[in-house]
Design an enzyme around this catalytic site. Structure first.
Site, mmCIF file in Angstrom:
data_model
loop_
_atom_site.group_PDB
_atom_site.id
_atom_site.type_symbol
_atom_site.label_atom_id
_atom_site.label_comp_id
_atom_site.label_asym_id
_atom_site.label_seq_id
_atom_site.Cartn_x
_atom_site.Cartn_y
_atom_site.Cartn_z
ATOM 1 N N LYS A 114 0.830 -1.202 0.000
ATOM 2 C CA LYS A 114 0.000 0.000 0.000
ATOM 3 C C LYS A 114 0.871 1.260 0.000
ATOM 4 O O LYS A 114 0.497 2.264 -0.600
ATOM 5 C CB LYS A 114 -0.949 0.008 1.204
ATOM 6 C CG LYS A 114 -2.092 -0.982 1.067
ATOM 7 C CD LYS A 114 -3.137 -0.774 2.146
ATOM 8 C CE LYS A 114 -4.304 -1.757 1.962
ATOM 9 N NZ LYS A 114 -5.304 -1.615 3.029
ATOM 10 N N LYS A 195 -5.396 -8.512 -10.793
ATOM 11 C CA LYS A 195 -6.536 -8.830 -9.954
ATOM 12 C C LYS A 195 -7.633 -7.788 -10.132
ATOM 13 O O LYS A 195 -7.331 -6.612 -10.292
ATOM 14 C CB LYS A 195 -6.082 -8.824 -8.482
ATOM 15 C CG LYS A 195 -6.569 -10.017 -7.695
ATOM 16 C CD LYS A 195 -5.931 -10.046 -6.323
ATOM 17 C CE LYS A 195 -6.909 -9.591 -5.261
ATOM 18 N NZ LYS A 195 -6.419 -9.722 -3.898
ATOM 19 N N LYS A 198 -11.004 -2.051 -7.639
ATOM 20 C CA LYS A 198 -11.605 -0.758 -7.973
ATOM 21 C C LYS A 198 -10.590 0.186 -8.594
ATOM 22 O O LYS A 198 -10.925 1.017 -9.427
ATOM 23 C CB LYS A 198 -12.215 -0.126 -6.728
ATOM 24 C CG LYS A 198 -13.602 -0.666 -6.458
ATOM 25 C CD LYS A 198 -14.112 -0.269 -5.099
ATOM 26 C CE LYS A 198 -13.659 -1.227 -4.053
ATOM 27 N NZ LYS A 198 -14.677 -1.842 -3.230
#
Ligand code: TRP
Length: 319
Positions: A114, A195, A198
């Site tokens: 992240k 994958k 969003k």
């Protein structure tokens, strides 16, 4: 004694089919088992660690409650609540923070991922996120956490912290364990090796609330390189309850006679049908029902949270 299950799904936008298959579908199935006490919740505080638009958050949270109800989470069988309505989570978070070695957080692979993806906003919340998650888990004395692969390391930290707390302050928390939901990776419609997420954009994801028209449009535009076709076939298998349609598709594919457009239109039909009941049920859930479910679920969760925190405060000598 019943085993306690705790799991959460972040309110970050529309729920896509990967979120559904990876989490909620499994939660609904776990409701059939009388040996469990279930807590399912929306970790809205966790979702603050990634940039977001404040004006959209409430809509996203309430829409997620409607999704969960319409997908089959039954507030009579599961305690459904919103993390931030239970202020005790941040209190337990702080207690656990003081037990967490920096080195445990530094090894978290999700933080590293992240941080790479959000280089302009590597906040301390992103770093300490697994400790808040441990608080979510230990608060309800969970034994089992149904999670995806990416969360296993975090549940492991919750185990470490349960042990540390118990050693230091006396037996309090069971040591929780991940229950891995076994789902194939759901891939983006537009990039067959990525994958579904969003962040890949609305056209790369199928949302559970998409209308049949939207589903069909998105699938029509899906890539059909070799991997892309495999992905679409894989989806057909997952969303075909009888398996018969998939069998036909697969036979034609093996025989080299399956046209991409036929695969796509059949798949769109399967997915639209799969979520038809869900769409109808969701229509029937109004604001009042959402309010009631949230109020009831949060009251039930809070009762348990207050009990845990009284014990924690007294054992830690803080009050
Ligand atoms: N971090 C989890 C995710 O992103 C969500 C979550 C927060 C969670 N707290 C939890 C899952 C406690 C299980 C138990 O998927």
């Amino acid at each position: 004694m019943k085993k306690v299950i705790v799991s959460g799904i972040q309110p970050t936008g529309e729920m896509h089919i990967g979120n559904y298959l990876g989490a909620v579908k499994n939660w609904v199935e776990l409701q059939a088992d009388p040996q469990f006490d279930r807590y399912f919740f929306i970790p809205d505080w966790h979702s603050m660690t990634i940039d977001y638009e404040p004006g959209t958050k409430q809509r996203i949270i309430r829409n997620l409650v409607r999704d969960l109800l319409a997908l089959g989470i039954d507030p009579k069988k599961s305690t459904l609540f919103i993390q931030s309505h239970i202020p005790e989570h941040t209190e337990l978070f702080w207690t656990l923070m003081t037990l967490t070695p920096m080195s445990e957080l530094e090894k978290m692979t999700q933080f590293k991922d992240k941080a790479l993806k959000n280089a302009e906003n590597i906040n301390a919340g992103l770093f300490t996120y697994p400790v808040l998650m441990a608080a979510d888990i230990l608060m309800y004395k969970a034994h089992i956490n149904p999670v995806g692969e990416d969360q296993v390391q975090h549940v492991e930290l919750a185990r470490v912290l349960a042990k540390k707390f118990n050693n230091k302050f006396g037996q309090t928390f069971p040591e929780p364990q991940s229950m891995l939901t076994n789902v194939p990776r759901i891939m983006s419609l537009l990039e067959s090796d990525k994958k579904m997420s969003k962040s890949g954009g609305d056209k790369s994801c199928l949302y559970v609330s998409d209308s049949p028209t939207v589903i069909s449009e998105k699938i029509r535009k899906a890539v059909t390189d070799e991997q892309g076709v495999q992905n679409l076939l894989g989806l057909a298998k997952l969303f075909d309850p009888t398996g018969l349609t998939y069998k036909h598709l697969n036979k034609d594919f093996a025989g080299g006679t399956l046209k991409n457009v036929e695969l796509k239109d059949t798949l769109a039909e399967l997915i639209s049908t799969y979520f038809a009941d869900f769409r109808a049920r969701k229509e029937e859930i109004d604001d009042k029902m959402v309010d009631e479910v949230i109020a009831e679920g949060c009251a039930r969760a809070r009762e348990m949270a207050q009990r845990t925190m009284e014990d924690v405060r007294s054992k830690t000598g803080i009050r």
